[in-house]
Design a protein around this motif. Structure first.
Motif, PDB file in Angstrom:
ATOM      1  N   SER A 111       0.829  -1.207   0.000  1.00 20.49           N
ATOM      2  CA  SER A 111       0.000   0.000   0.000  1.00 20.49           C
ATOM      3  C   SER A 111       0.865   1.260   0.000  1.00 20.49           C
ATOM      4  N   THR A 114       2.051   1.834  -3.513  1.00 20.43           N
ATOM      5  CA  THR A 114       0.960   2.348  -4.355  1.00 20.43           C
ATOM      6  C   THR A 114       0.706   3.818  -4.066  1.00 20.43           C
ATOM      7  N   ARG A 115       0.698   4.175  -2.794  1.00 19.99           N
ATOM      8  CA  ARG A 115       0.407   5.562  -2.415  1.00 19.99           C
ATOM      9  C   ARG A 115       1.519   6.512  -2.868  1.00 19.99           C
ATOM     10  N   THR A 116       2.753   6.034  -2.836  1.00 15.19           N
ATOM     11  CA  THR A 116       3.879   6.891  -3.220  1.00 15.19           C
ATOM     12  C   THR A 116       3.989   7.040  -4.736  1.00 15.19           C
ATOM     13  N   ASP A 119      -0.954   6.845  -6.495  1.00 17.28           N
ATOM     14  CA  ASP A 119      -1.838   7.855  -5.911  1.00 17.28           C
ATOM     15  C   ASP A 119      -1.328   9.268  -6.185  1.00 17.28           C
ATOM     16  N   LYS A 182     -12.525   5.167  -4.791  1.00 19.27           N
ATOM     17  CA  LYS A 182     -11.851   4.778  -3.549  1.00 19.27           C
ATOM     18  C   LYS A 182     -11.596   3.275  -3.548  1.00 19.27           C
ATOM     19  N   GLN A 185      -8.558   2.135  -5.712  1.00 23.39           N
ATOM     20  CA  GLN A 185      -7.233   2.285  -5.115  1.00 23.39           C
ATOM     21  C   GLN A 185      -6.946   1.180  -4.099  1.00 23.39           C
ATOM     22  N   ASP A 189      -4.061  -1.764  -4.331  1.00 24.15           N
ATOM     23  CA  ASP A 189      -3.173  -2.197  -3.231  1.00 24.15           C
ATOM     24  C   ASP A 189      -3.105  -3.718  -3.174  1.00 24.15           C
ATOM     25  N   SER A 302      -7.300   9.387  -3.846  1.00 19.33           N
ATOM     26  CA  SER A 302      -5.847   9.231  -3.734  1.00 19.33           C
ATOM     27  C   SER A 302      -5.271  10.220  -2.728  1.00 19.33           C
ATOM     28  N   ARG A 305      -5.720   9.056   0.776  1.00 21.49           N
ATOM     29  CA  ARG A 305      -4.780   7.989   1.119  1.00 21.49           C
ATOM     30  C   ARG A 305      -3.373   8.545   1.361  1.00 21.49           C
ATOM     31  N   ILE A 306      -2.982   9.550   0.576  1.00 28.23           N
ATOM     32  CA  ILE A 306      -1.674  10.179   0.779  1.00 28.23           C
ATOM     33  C   ILE A 306      -1.639  10.900   2.125  1.00 28.23           C
ATOM     34  N   GLU A 308      -3.397  10.273   4.723  1.00 29.48           N
ATOM     35  CA  GLU A 308      -3.404   9.296   5.815  1.00 29.48           C
ATOM     36  C   GLU A 308      -1.982   8.958   6.233  1.00 29.48           C
TER      37      GLU A 308
END
Length: 586
Positions: A111, A114-116, A119, A182, A185, A189, A302, A305-306, A308
């Protein structure tokens, strides 16, 4: 999303420049239909060729200026978005570097990747569009309505029906799409997790003939993501046809009622042409808004999530400057300034989050420089956990862990870890040369220091036998060297640092008994001024230690030398008898 856009501060002037350019372009676009109306109503109707050429030339000038503003705005908006993406990725990476192992477990490695990557790319894509459209779309719509009303107020009543209808459709479709974006994403992950496990565990998968099983897992995760993407795209795909239907019916209504008003003498042909142009501009501005509504829900998901990750505060933090000053004073009073590597555990307890029982309870011992302290115990007894408290991978729940008389929580993490040479249970190597991997422990290490560390770690012979020696490349994960070779290179990496405290977390498990014995003998000469803590499963590895600590279910079951523990510790005798023969014990 708005919170994340604070990262645009370094590009403030560029953003203002883009907005001004877009404003000028929009003003030019709004002015062109009025000029065209003048050409028709004043030039063509009155057959005034000089007026037509003059206004036509001015129209070309306005159009060229608008095109130039658009090109420059597009260039800078792309540059701003790329810079935003770069800075946000760097911010995420630096923030995640401070996470404890608990935070990594909480979010998950797949995750975080994916976020780095994905997203941030989603937000970056939308940002490019927003810089171009967040001024242009509302200005074109509001300006178009004002100009259309100025041409014919009665005919503009058509927009009273059309605009609310389009806005309602955009809002409804956007609300339906947001939850699905949502979900996409989250499912991405999951797909990354399955793919990462498949690629990193390919040897195990093949050895157990589980390729079909893994293919099934990947197919299920892939299908789940695809089905959700198709569902959301079906919803979003309905937006554009709906917009075009409403737009075309609007044009029919404008032409029908406009023709009637021209016949009644209430409207000129040029004004109707300008009105149609303004109507098109209003519609296209709404189409631009609808395009943003397609992308913004996904970018919004996205961004959440970033944020977070960025809002997640690491549990382990460095002390403040005032606390560091107080610690320095207390250390001086304690009389331990200048002591190198003195380790103390005082009534230490620790529990993993959500665990029913503590991993460690009431642990107290000292480890002195120049001595080897070994820790042995059954699986799950807390050996590696105990070692993890020293470099502050975790913090003790109770009690105190001290190095050189200072509680590790009262030191900066950089200062604390500069005193420690850590060799993990699972040897980790990085892509690059063998020399680069050993130098990882000390950036300015000389070639002589690297060679010496390799010799002590019993790695020199196999490295020298390689084609390029110390310049040989290490594959990703160190997959082109054996487990024992990886362990010896990891030990060399710690040795080249010459730290105050060595932590060997079961770092001899992949070595044969002969290499193990030679390595431990070589280490004695290298660690005379350092504290050495060794976690091991094999009795042969620890039996020559100055002090052996026996752990059982998170508690110390005995402390002493090999001979002392054979006499006094039942747990240690059981471990020894399970590994050594009676002759070897004697």
């Amino acid at each position: 999303m708005i919170k994340l856009l604070r990262q645009l501060k370094p590009f403030k002037l560029a953003v203002i420049g883009v907005l001004i350019l877009v404003f000028l372009q929009s003003m030019g676009d709004l002015y062109l239909p009025t000029l065209m109306s003048d050409i028709v109503d004043k030039g063509i109707v009155h057959q005034d060729r000089s007026y037509i050429w003059r206004i036509g030339g001015f129209m070309l000038l306005v159009a060229a200026g608008g095109a130039l503003c658009s090109i420059i705005a597009s260039y800078f908006s792309a540059k701003i978005a790329a810079g935003f993406g770069k800075n946000t990725r760097a911010l995420m990476f630096n923030h995640v570097e401070n996470f404890t192992l608990h935070e990594f477990d909480k979010v998950g490695t797949a995750s975080l990747i994916t976020r780095t990557t994905n997203d941030i790319t989603q937000v970056q894509t939308v940002l490019t569009m927003m810089l171009r459209m967040m001024v242009a779309a509302p200005m074109m719509m509001i300006g178009g309505i004002i100009m259309a009303v100025s041409e014919d107020a009665k005919l503009s009543l058509i927009f009273v029906v059309v605009i609310p209808l389009l806005v309602g459709a955009i809002f409804l479709i956007g609300m339906k799409g947001l939850p699905l974006f949502k979900a996409i994403q989250v499912k991405l992950d999951k797909l990354n997790l399955v793919l990462r496990e498949h690629l990193t565990g390919i040897r195990v998968i093949r050895s157990f003939n589980r390729i079909d099983h893994e293919n099934k897992r990947f197919t299920e995760a892939n299908r789940d993501l695809t089905d959700t993407a198709i569902k959301v795209n079906k919803i979003m795909a309905g937006l554009m046809p709906l917009m075009m239907i409403v737009m075309n019916f609007s044009m029919i209504a404008i032409l029908y009622y406009g023709g009637i008003r021209i016949g009644d003498g209430d409207l000129q042909v040029g004004s109707l042409m300008a009105f149609i142009q303004y109507a098109m501009q209003i519609m296209f501005s709404l189409i631009m808004v609808s395009m943003m509504f397609v992308l913004i829900p996904r970018a919004s998901a996205s961004a959440v999530r970033i944020n977070e990750v960025l809002d997640m505060k690491p549990e382990i933090l460095d002390p403040s400057a005032s606390e560091l000053d107080n610690t320095a004073v207390l250390t001086k009073r304690d009389g331990r300034d200048g002591m190198r590597g003195y380790v103390e555990f005082e009534n230490v307890s620790f529990s993993y989050p959500g665990a029913e029982q503590p991993a460690l309870s009431g642990i107290s011992f000292n480890a002195r420089p120049g001595e080897v302290t070994a820790i042995i115990g059954g699986t799950g007894s807390g050996k590696s956990t105990m070692l993890s408290l020293l470099p502050r991978f975790y913090d003790a729940a109770e009690g105190s862990v001290r190095v050189d008389g200072v509680d590790v929580r009262d030191m900066t993490q950089e200062e604390l870890r500069s005193k420690i040479g850590y060799i993990p249970q699972k040897a980790v190597l990085f892509t690059g040369t063998i020399k680069d991997n050993i130098r990882y422990g000390k950036e300015d290490a000389t070639d002589e220091e690297i060679i010496h560390a390799a010799k002590v770690a019993q790695a020199f012979d196999f490295v020298s036998a390689m084609k390029d020696g110390f310049n040989s490349e290490i594959a990703q994960g160190g997959n082109n060297v054996s487990g024992g070779q990886k362990q010896r290179l990891s030990i060399a990496r710690a040795l080249v640092r010459r730290p105050e405290v060595y932590l060997f977390d079961d770092s001899f498990s992949a070595l044969d008994f002969k290499t193990d014995a030679k390595l431990r003998a070589a280490l004695k000469g290298e660690t005379t001024e350092s504290t050495v803590l060794i976690v091991a499963q094999r009795v042969s590895t620890v039996m020559d230690a100055d002090r052996i600590i026996v752990l059982d279910e998170g508690r110390i079951a005995g402390t002493g030398t090999h001979r002392e523990l054979l006499e006094n510790s039942e747990v240690y005798r059981e471990i020894v008898s399970s590994q050594l023969s009676e002759e070897e014990i004697a």
